[in-house]
Design a protein around this motif. Structure first.
Motif, PDB file in Angstrom:
ATOM      1  N   GLU A 168       4.381   3.079  -3.508  1.00  0.00           N
ATOM      2  CA  GLU A 168       3.011   2.584  -3.575  1.00  0.00           C
ATOM      3  C   GLU A 168       2.021   3.743  -3.614  1.00  0.00           C
ATOM      4  O   GLU A 168       0.996   3.679  -4.306  1.00  0.00           O
ATOM      5  CB  GLU A 168       2.731   1.667  -2.385  1.00  0.00           C
ATOM      6  CG  GLU A 168       3.451   0.328  -2.505  1.00  0.00           C
ATOM      7  CD  GLU A 168       3.409  -0.489  -1.223  1.00  0.00           C
ATOM      8  OE1 GLU A 168       3.086   0.093  -0.157  1.00  0.00           O
ATOM      9  OE2 GLU A 168       3.692  -1.696  -1.292  1.00  0.00           O
ATOM     10  N   ARG A 169       2.302   4.800  -2.880  1.00  0.00           N
ATOM     11  CA  ARG A 169       1.454   5.990  -2.928  1.00  0.00           C
ATOM     12  C   ARG A 169       1.473   6.594  -4.336  1.00  0.00           C
ATOM     13  O   ARG A 169       0.425   6.971  -4.869  1.00  0.00           O
ATOM     14  CB  ARG A 169       1.930   7.038  -1.922  1.00  0.00           C
ATOM     15  CG  ARG A 169       1.709   6.685  -0.466  1.00  0.00           C
ATOM     16  CD  ARG A 169       2.110   7.857   0.424  1.00  0.00           C
ATOM     17  NE  ARG A 169       1.236   9.009   0.182  1.00  0.00           N
ATOM     18  CZ  ARG A 169       1.512  10.239   0.600  1.00  0.00           C
ATOM     19  NH1 ARG A 169       2.646  10.496   1.246  1.00  0.00           N
ATOM     20  NH2 ARG A 169       0.663  11.232   0.368  1.00  0.00           N
ATOM     21  N   THR A 208       0.908   2.167 -16.889  1.00  0.00           N
ATOM     22  CA  THR A 208       2.186   1.458 -16.904  1.00  0.00           C
ATOM     23  C   THR A 208       3.151   2.068 -15.904  1.00  0.00           C
ATOM     24  O   THR A 208       3.895   1.357 -15.217  1.00  0.00           O
ATOM     25  CB  THR A 208       2.806   1.483 -18.311  1.00  0.00           C
ATOM     26  OG1 THR A 208       1.885   0.904 -19.233  1.00  0.00           O
ATOM     27  CG2 THR A 208       4.108   0.704 -18.353  1.00  0.00           C
ATOM     28  N   THR A 209       3.147   3.394 -15.796  1.00  0.00           N
ATOM     29  CA  THR A 209       3.994   4.061 -14.819  1.00  0.00           C
ATOM     30  C   THR A 209       3.591   3.676 -13.403  1.00  0.00           C
ATOM     31  O   THR A 209       4.442   3.482 -12.528  1.00  0.00           O
ATOM     32  CB  THR A 209       3.926   5.586 -14.992  1.00  0.00           C
ATOM     33  OG1 THR A 209       4.330   5.931 -16.317  1.00  0.00           O
ATOM     34  CG2 THR A 209       4.821   6.299 -14.000  1.00  0.00           C
ATOM     35  N   GLY A 210       2.286   3.573 -13.170  1.00  0.00           N
ATOM     36  CA  GLY A 210       1.819   3.120 -11.864  1.00  0.00           C
ATOM     37  C   GLY A 210       2.325   1.720 -11.549  1.00  0.00           C
ATOM     38  O   GLY A 210       2.737   1.434 -10.419  1.00  0.00           O
ATOM     39  N   HIS A 211       2.329   0.862 -12.555  1.00  0.00           N
ATOM     40  CA  HIS A 211       2.874  -0.492 -12.382  1.00  0.00           C
ATOM     41  C   HIS A 211       4.357  -0.421 -12.059  1.00  0.00           C
ATOM     42  O   HIS A 211       4.868  -1.180 -11.222  1.00  0.00           O
ATOM     43  CB  HIS A 211       2.646  -1.311 -13.648  1.00  0.00           C
ATOM     44  CG  HIS A 211       3.300  -2.659 -13.629  1.00  0.00           C
ATOM     45  ND1 HIS A 211       4.594  -2.863 -14.069  1.00  0.00           N
ATOM     46  CD2 HIS A 211       2.850  -3.866 -13.195  1.00  0.00           C
ATOM     47  CE1 HIS A 211       4.908  -4.139 -13.918  1.00  0.00           C
ATOM     48  NE2 HIS A 211       3.872  -4.768 -13.393  1.00  0.00           N
ATOM     49  N   PHE A 213       5.944   1.935 -10.479  1.00  0.00           N
ATOM     50  CA  PHE A 213       6.106   2.330  -9.083  1.00  0.00           C
ATOM     51  C   PHE A 213       5.864   1.154  -8.143  1.00  0.00           C
ATOM     52  O   PHE A 213       6.626   0.929  -7.196  1.00  0.00           O
ATOM     53  CB  PHE A 213       5.152   3.476  -8.736  1.00  0.00           C
ATOM     54  CG  PHE A 213       5.585   4.828  -9.241  1.00  0.00           C
ATOM     55  CD1 PHE A 213       6.883   5.288  -9.052  1.00  0.00           C
ATOM     56  CD2 PHE A 213       4.686   5.662  -9.901  1.00  0.00           C
ATOM     57  CE1 PHE A 213       7.288   6.530  -9.509  1.00  0.00           C
ATOM     58  CE2 PHE A 213       5.075   6.910 -10.357  1.00  0.00           C
ATOM     59  CZ  PHE A 213       6.374   7.346 -10.169  1.00  0.00           C
ATOM     60  N   ARG A 214       4.815   0.398  -8.391  1.00  0.00           N
ATOM     61  CA  ARG A 214       4.516  -0.737  -7.504  1.00  0.00           C
ATOM     62  C   ARG A 214       5.575  -1.826  -7.625  1.00  0.00           C
ATOM     63  O   ARG A 214       5.952  -2.445  -6.619  1.00  0.00           O
ATOM     64  CB  ARG A 214       3.126  -1.298  -7.827  1.00  0.00           C
ATOM     65  CG  ARG A 214       1.992  -0.385  -7.372  1.00  0.00           C
ATOM     66  CD  ARG A 214       0.646  -1.066  -7.523  1.00  0.00           C
ATOM     67  NE  ARG A 214       0.336  -1.338  -8.925  1.00  0.00           N
ATOM     68  CZ  ARG A 214      -0.180  -0.435  -9.751  1.00  0.00           C
ATOM     69  NH1 ARG A 214      -0.453   0.784  -9.322  1.00  0.00           N
ATOM     70  NH2 ARG A 214      -0.436  -0.745 -10.997  1.00  0.00           N
TER      71      ARG A 214
END
Length: 226
Positions: A168-169, A208-211, A213-214
């Protein structure tokens, strides 16, 4: 430049804010390993090795109190080079343990290699501290050293703390940088359309990469990230 599963695949391009390709493609598996696989590399066997190696690495560190071991794992790419794990992990989907670990390692490498630029992009993307700053663990106006420390902290947390929290970080971090890139792209829109398009494209891929990770954090909490 190649993007897999909609997110940045760092074996080919890395988390490069300019969108420029990385200078080299992943190396091959060690000849000794290849020699032990009859008939060449079986994709299913490579997939099994990918999952097994990721799980073993994570499990070993999480059950160890050896600070030196944690440091060796943290700097694995620095010491051994990206090629060592690229062949096994770089093609794994984002919703798998090897795929998400690969992204975490490449995020750290990207952050440390571009710390000055990323610090500036963070200040553009997060001019006023929001929940993203709190989740990522970044000061409102970070400098280059803050970015490097955050890079190490996120990856270390994945191995020694709550894996989902580390993801999440990472997700919150790349979201803010993506916003900074988007602002930069909009700034260049009327002066250099090609540069603007490249920045906006990379911003979208980081989002998209952030998505990823989450989503990985959600899968981990449900015991479905393997």
């Amino acid at each position: 430049m190649q993007y897999g599963s909609g997110s940045v695949i760092s074996s080919r391009t890395g988390f490069t804010p300019t969108g420029s390709p990385r200078p080299s493609r992943p190396g091959q598996l060690d000849p000794g390993v290849l020699g032990g696989i009859p008939g060449g590399v079986d994709p299913e066997m490579v997939s099994e090795m990918s999952h097994a190696s990721a799980a073993a690495l994570l499990d070993r560190v999480r059950h160890s109190e050896d600070a030196a071991l944690v440091d060796r794992v943290l700097t694995l790419v620095d010491r051994e080079g990206v090629d060592m794990i690229a062949e096994l992990w770089s093609h794994a989907p984002a919703d798998t343990l090897p795929g998400i670990l690969w992204r975490l390692y490449m995020l750290r490498s990207w952050m440390r290699s571009n710390r000055d630029l990323i610090a500036r992009l963070w200040r553009v993307g997060e001019p006023i501290a929001t929940t993203a700053s709190a989740i990522a663990g970044v000061d409102q106006a970070p400098d280059a050293d803050d970015i490097a420390r955050t890079a190490d902290s996120i990856l270390t947390g994945a191995f020694t703390g709550d894996f989902a929290v580390a993801l999440e970080r990472a997700g919150a971090f790349v979201d803010v940088v993506a916003l900074g890139l988007r602002a930069e792209g909009q700034h260049w829109a009327e002066r250099d359309a090609t540069r603007a398009a490249r920045l906006l494209h990379t911003s979208g891929n980081l989002m998209t990469t952030g998505h990823d990770f989450r989503h990985g954090a959600q899968l981990w909490r449900r015991g479905k990230l393997d």
